[in-house]
Design a protein around this motif. Structure first.
Motif, PDB file in Angstrom:
ATOM      1  N   ILE A   2      13.510  -1.604  -9.698  1.00 22.62           N
ATOM      2  CA  ILE A   2      12.059  -1.748  -9.782  1.00 22.62           C
ATOM      3  C   ILE A   2      11.441  -0.944  -8.649  1.00 22.62           C
ATOM      4  CG2 ILE A   2      10.143  -3.371  -9.657  1.00 22.62           C
ATOM      5  CD1 ILE A   2      12.092  -5.486 -10.787  1.00 22.62           C
ATOM      6  N   ARG A   3      10.473  -0.108  -8.991  1.00 27.87           N
ATOM      7  CA  ARG A   3       9.826   0.783  -8.028  1.00 27.87           C
ATOM      8  C   ARG A   3       8.681   0.043  -7.330  1.00 27.87           C
ATOM      9  NH1 ARG A   3      10.180   6.111  -8.989  1.00 27.87           N
ATOM     10  NH2 ARG A   3       7.935   6.429  -8.944  1.00 27.87           N
ATOM     11  N   ALA A   4       8.718   0.039  -5.994  1.00 29.93           N
ATOM     12  CA  ALA A   4       7.720  -0.701  -5.211  1.00 29.93           C
ATOM     13  C   ALA A   4       7.064   0.198  -4.176  1.00 29.93           C
ATOM     14  CB  ALA A   4       8.370  -1.891  -4.519  1.00 29.93           C
ATOM     15  N   ALA A   5       5.755   0.002  -3.982  1.00 32.58           N
ATOM     16  CA  ALA A   5       5.001   0.669  -2.928  1.00 32.58           C
ATOM     17  C   ALA A   5       4.630  -0.374  -1.884  1.00 32.58           C
ATOM     18  CB  ALA A   5       3.743   1.324  -3.492  1.00 32.58           C
ATOM     19  N   ILE A   6       4.655   0.015  -0.628  1.00 33.01           N
ATOM     20  CA  ILE A   6       4.364  -0.887   0.484  1.00 33.01           C
ATOM     21  C   ILE A   6       3.071  -0.431   1.157  1.00 33.01           C
ATOM     22  CG2 ILE A   6       5.172  -1.723   2.726  1.00 33.01           C
ATOM     23  CD1 ILE A   6       8.060  -1.061   1.647  1.00 33.01           C
ATOM     24  N   VAL A   7       2.116  -1.366   1.315  1.00 30.25           N
ATOM     25  CA  VAL A   7       0.840  -1.036   1.949  1.00 30.25           C
ATOM     26  C   VAL A   7       0.581  -2.034   3.067  1.00 30.25           C
ATOM     27  CG1 VAL A   7      -1.608  -0.595   1.588  1.00 30.25           C
ATOM     28  CG2 VAL A   7       0.000  -0.310  -0.315  1.00 30.25           C
ATOM     29  N   ASP A   8       0.645  -1.547   4.299  1.00 30.88           N
ATOM     30  CA  ASP A   8       0.389  -2.384   5.469  1.00 30.88           C
ATOM     31  C   ASP A   8      -0.033  -1.482   6.612  1.00 30.88           C
ATOM     32  OD1 ASP A   8       0.963  -4.075   7.949  1.00 30.88           O
ATOM     33  OD2 ASP A   8       1.390  -5.491   6.329  1.00 30.88           O
ATOM     34  N   ASP A   9      -0.998  -1.916   7.407  1.00 33.04           N
ATOM     35  CA  ASP A   9      -1.474  -1.070   8.498  1.00 33.04           C
ATOM     36  C   ASP A   9      -0.576  -1.103   9.723  1.00 33.04           C
ATOM     37  OD1 ASP A   9      -2.382  -3.730   8.732  1.00 33.04           O
ATOM     38  OD2 ASP A   9      -3.999  -3.162  10.080  1.00 33.04           O
ATOM     39  N   SER A  25      18.152  -5.410  -3.096  1.00 35.75           N
ATOM     40  CA  SER A  25      17.306  -6.431  -3.696  1.00 35.75           C
ATOM     41  C   SER A  25      16.960  -6.151  -5.159  1.00 35.75           C
ATOM     42  CB  SER A  25      16.011  -6.555  -2.894  1.00 35.75           C
ATOM     43  OG  SER A  25      15.280  -5.341  -2.980  1.00 35.75           O
ATOM     44  N   GLY A  26      17.336  -4.989  -5.654  1.00 33.39           N
ATOM     45  CA  GLY A  26      16.929  -4.607  -7.003  1.00 33.39           C
ATOM     46  C   GLY A  26      15.604  -3.868  -7.012  1.00 33.39           C
ATOM     47  N   LEU A  27      15.009  -3.739  -5.814  1.00 31.87           N
ATOM     48  CA  LEU A  27      13.765  -2.989  -5.651  1.00 31.87           C
ATOM     49  C   LEU A  27      14.060  -1.724  -4.857  1.00 31.87           C
ATOM     50  CD1 LEU A  27      11.453  -5.938  -4.531  1.00 31.87           C
ATOM     51  CD2 LEU A  27      11.515  -4.905  -6.784  1.00 31.87           C
ATOM     52  N   VAL A  28      13.301  -0.689  -5.138  1.00 33.41           N
ATOM     53  CA  VAL A  28      13.430   0.548  -4.373  1.00 33.41           C
ATOM     54  C   VAL A  28      12.030   0.986  -3.950  1.00 33.41           C
ATOM     55  CG1 VAL A  28      13.382   2.024  -6.421  1.00 33.41           C
ATOM     56  CG2 VAL A  28      14.404   2.877  -4.327  1.00 33.41           C
ATOM     57  N   SER A  29      11.888   1.355  -2.686  1.00 27.66           N
ATOM     58  CA  SER A  29      10.601   1.806  -2.170  1.00 27.66           C
ATOM     59  C   SER A  29      10.329   3.233  -2.629  1.00 27.66           C
ATOM     60  CB  SER A  29      10.593   1.751  -0.637  1.00 27.66           C
ATOM     61  OG  SER A  29       9.396   2.296  -0.141  1.00 27.66           O
ATOM     62  N   VAL A  30       9.129   3.428  -3.187  1.00 27.48           N
ATOM     63  CA  VAL A  30       8.727   4.775  -3.591  1.00 27.48           C
ATOM     64  C   VAL A  30       7.753   5.381  -2.584  1.00 27.48           C
ATOM     65  CG1 VAL A  30       9.156   4.420  -6.040  1.00 27.48           C
ATOM     66  CG2 VAL A  30       6.898   3.883  -5.093  1.00 27.48           C
ATOM     67  N   GLY A  31       7.461   4.606  -1.523  1.00 27.82           N
ATOM     68  CA  GLY A  31       6.598   5.121  -0.474  1.00 27.82           C
ATOM     69  C   GLY A  31       5.813   4.022   0.200  1.00 27.82           C
ATOM     70  N   ARG A  45       0.919   9.524  -7.159  1.00 28.18           N
ATOM     71  CA  ARG A  45       2.173  10.293  -7.057  1.00 28.18           C
ATOM     72  C   ARG A  45       3.388   9.535  -7.562  1.00 28.18           C
ATOM     73  NH1 ARG A  45       0.901  10.650  -1.687  1.00 28.18           N
ATOM     74  NH2 ARG A  45       2.848   9.599  -1.216  1.00 28.18           N
ATOM     75  N   SER A  46       3.483   8.244  -7.229  1.00 30.22           N
ATOM     76  CA  SER A  46       4.759   7.547  -7.423  1.00 30.22           C
ATOM     77  C   SER A  46       4.797   6.552  -8.581  1.00 30.22           C
ATOM     78  CB  SER A  46       5.134   6.813  -6.133  1.00 30.22           C
ATOM     79  OG  SER A  46       4.174   5.817  -5.850  1.00 30.22           O
ATOM     80  N   ARG A  47       3.649   6.117  -9.065  1.00 31.86           N
ATOM     81  CA  ARG A  47       3.580   5.172 -10.185  1.00 31.86           C
ATOM     82  C   ARG A  47       4.500   3.957 -10.004  1.00 31.86           C
ATOM     83  NH1 ARG A  47      -1.045   6.880 -12.108  1.00 31.86           N
ATOM     84  NH2 ARG A  47      -0.998   8.968 -12.959  1.00 31.86           N
ATOM     85  N   PRO A  48       4.302   3.181  -8.937  1.00 27.20           N
ATOM     86  CA  PRO A  48       5.174   2.020  -8.710  1.00 27.20           C
ATOM     87  C   PRO A  48       4.924   0.927  -9.750  1.00 27.20           C
ATOM     88  CG  PRO A  48       3.327   1.926  -7.219  1.00 27.20           C
ATOM     89  CD  PRO A  48       3.237   3.248  -7.937  1.00 27.20           C
ATOM     90  N   GLU A  49       5.905   0.069  -9.914  1.00 28.93           N
ATOM     91  CA  GLU A  49       5.762  -1.081 -10.808  1.00 28.93           C
ATOM     92  C   GLU A  49       5.225  -2.297 -10.057  1.00 28.93           C
ATOM     93  OE1 GLU A  49       9.401  -0.706 -13.783  1.00 28.93           O
ATOM     94  OE2 GLU A  49       9.901  -0.148 -11.711  1.00 28.93           O
ATOM     95  N   ILE A  50       5.436  -2.300  -8.729  1.00 29.39           N
ATOM     96  CA  ILE A  50       4.969  -3.375  -7.859  1.00 29.39           C
ATOM     97  C   ILE A  50       4.340  -2.767  -6.605  1.00 29.39           C
ATOM     98  CG2 ILE A  50       5.688  -5.290  -6.358  1.00 29.39           C
ATOM     99  CD1 ILE A  50       7.912  -5.868  -8.264  1.00 29.39           C
ATOM    100  N   VAL A  51       3.265  -3.381  -6.133  1.00 32.14           N
ATOM    101  CA  VAL A  51       2.655  -3.001  -4.857  1.00 32.14           C
ATOM    102  C   VAL A  51       2.696  -4.220  -3.947  1.00 32.14           C
ATOM    103  CG1 VAL A  51       0.560  -2.252  -3.677  1.00 32.14           C
ATOM    104  CG2 VAL A  51       1.133  -1.288  -5.917  1.00 32.14           C
ATOM    105  N   LEU A  52       3.334  -4.075  -2.778  1.00 32.39           N
ATOM    106  CA  LEU A  52       3.314  -5.107  -1.741  1.00 32.39           C
ATOM    107  C   LEU A  52       2.127  -4.776  -0.849  1.00 32.39           C
ATOM    108  CD1 LEU A  52       7.123  -5.144  -0.867  1.00 32.39           C
ATOM    109  CD2 LEU A  52       5.885  -6.621  -2.451  1.00 32.39           C
ATOM    110  N   LEU A  53       1.093  -5.579  -0.910  1.00 32.22           N
ATOM    111  CA  LEU A  53      -0.206  -5.240  -0.334  1.00 32.22           C
ATOM    112  C   LEU A  53      -0.621  -6.202   0.764  1.00 32.22           C
ATOM    113  CD1 LEU A  53      -2.891  -3.583  -0.568  1.00 32.22           C
ATOM    114  CD2 LEU A  53      -3.583  -5.248  -2.325  1.00 32.22           C
ATOM    115  N   ASP A  54      -0.872  -5.672   1.944  1.00 32.08           N
ATOM    116  CA  ASP A  54      -1.392  -6.470   3.060  1.00 32.08           C
ATOM    117  C   ASP A  54      -2.822  -6.884   2.729  1.00 32.08           C
ATOM    118  OD1 ASP A  54      -1.915  -7.631   5.521  1.00 32.08           O
ATOM    119  OD2 ASP A  54      -1.945  -5.754   6.628  1.00 32.08           O
ATOM    120  N   ILE A  55      -3.189  -8.094   3.076  1.00 31.74           N
ATOM    121  CA  ILE A  55      -4.533  -8.598   2.802  1.00 31.74           C
ATOM    122  C   ILE A  55      -5.574  -7.998   3.748  1.00 31.74           C
ATOM    123  CG2 ILE A  55      -4.401 -10.656   4.257  1.00 31.74           C
ATOM    124  CD1 ILE A  55      -5.712 -11.163   0.895  1.00 31.74           C
TER     125      ILE A  55
END
Length: 88
Positions: A2-9, A25-31, A45-55
């Motif tokens: 599963i393609r995941a993007a990480i967003v945190d400052d 984990s079965g997840l791979v970071s795409v950026g 650019r990366s079209r992730p399936e999941i975004v881990l997003l900081d509030i």
């Protein structure tokens, strides 16, 4: 995978989440992105399936960013998280 993007400052949080994703984990970071502005190009650019997003982001709150992400025609799942800790 599963393609995941990480967003945190916070740089350390991005590194830690990236390492956790690479630990089988079965997840791979795409950026990663440090702001909502950086996320826009990362999503394109990366079209992730999941975004881990900081509030809490420097250029917008995570809930507003989440609504923007979910308004896309093909929107990834969003997991909103925060390392913010308040002390009474």
């Amino acid at each position: 995978m599963i393609r995941a993007a990480i967003v945190d400052d916070h740089h350390a949080v991005r590194i830690g989440l990236n390492a956790a994703l690479q630990s089988g984990s079965g997840l791979v970071s795409v950026g990663t992105a440090a702001s909502a502005a950086e996320l826009a190009s990362l999503l394109y650019r990366s079209r992730p399936e999941i975004v881990l997003l900081d509030i809490n982001l420097p250029d917008g709150d995570g809930l507003t960013v989440c609504h923007r992400i979910k308004s896309q025609a093909v929107a990834p799942a969003v997991i909103v998280c925060s390392a913010l800790r308040t002390v009474p």
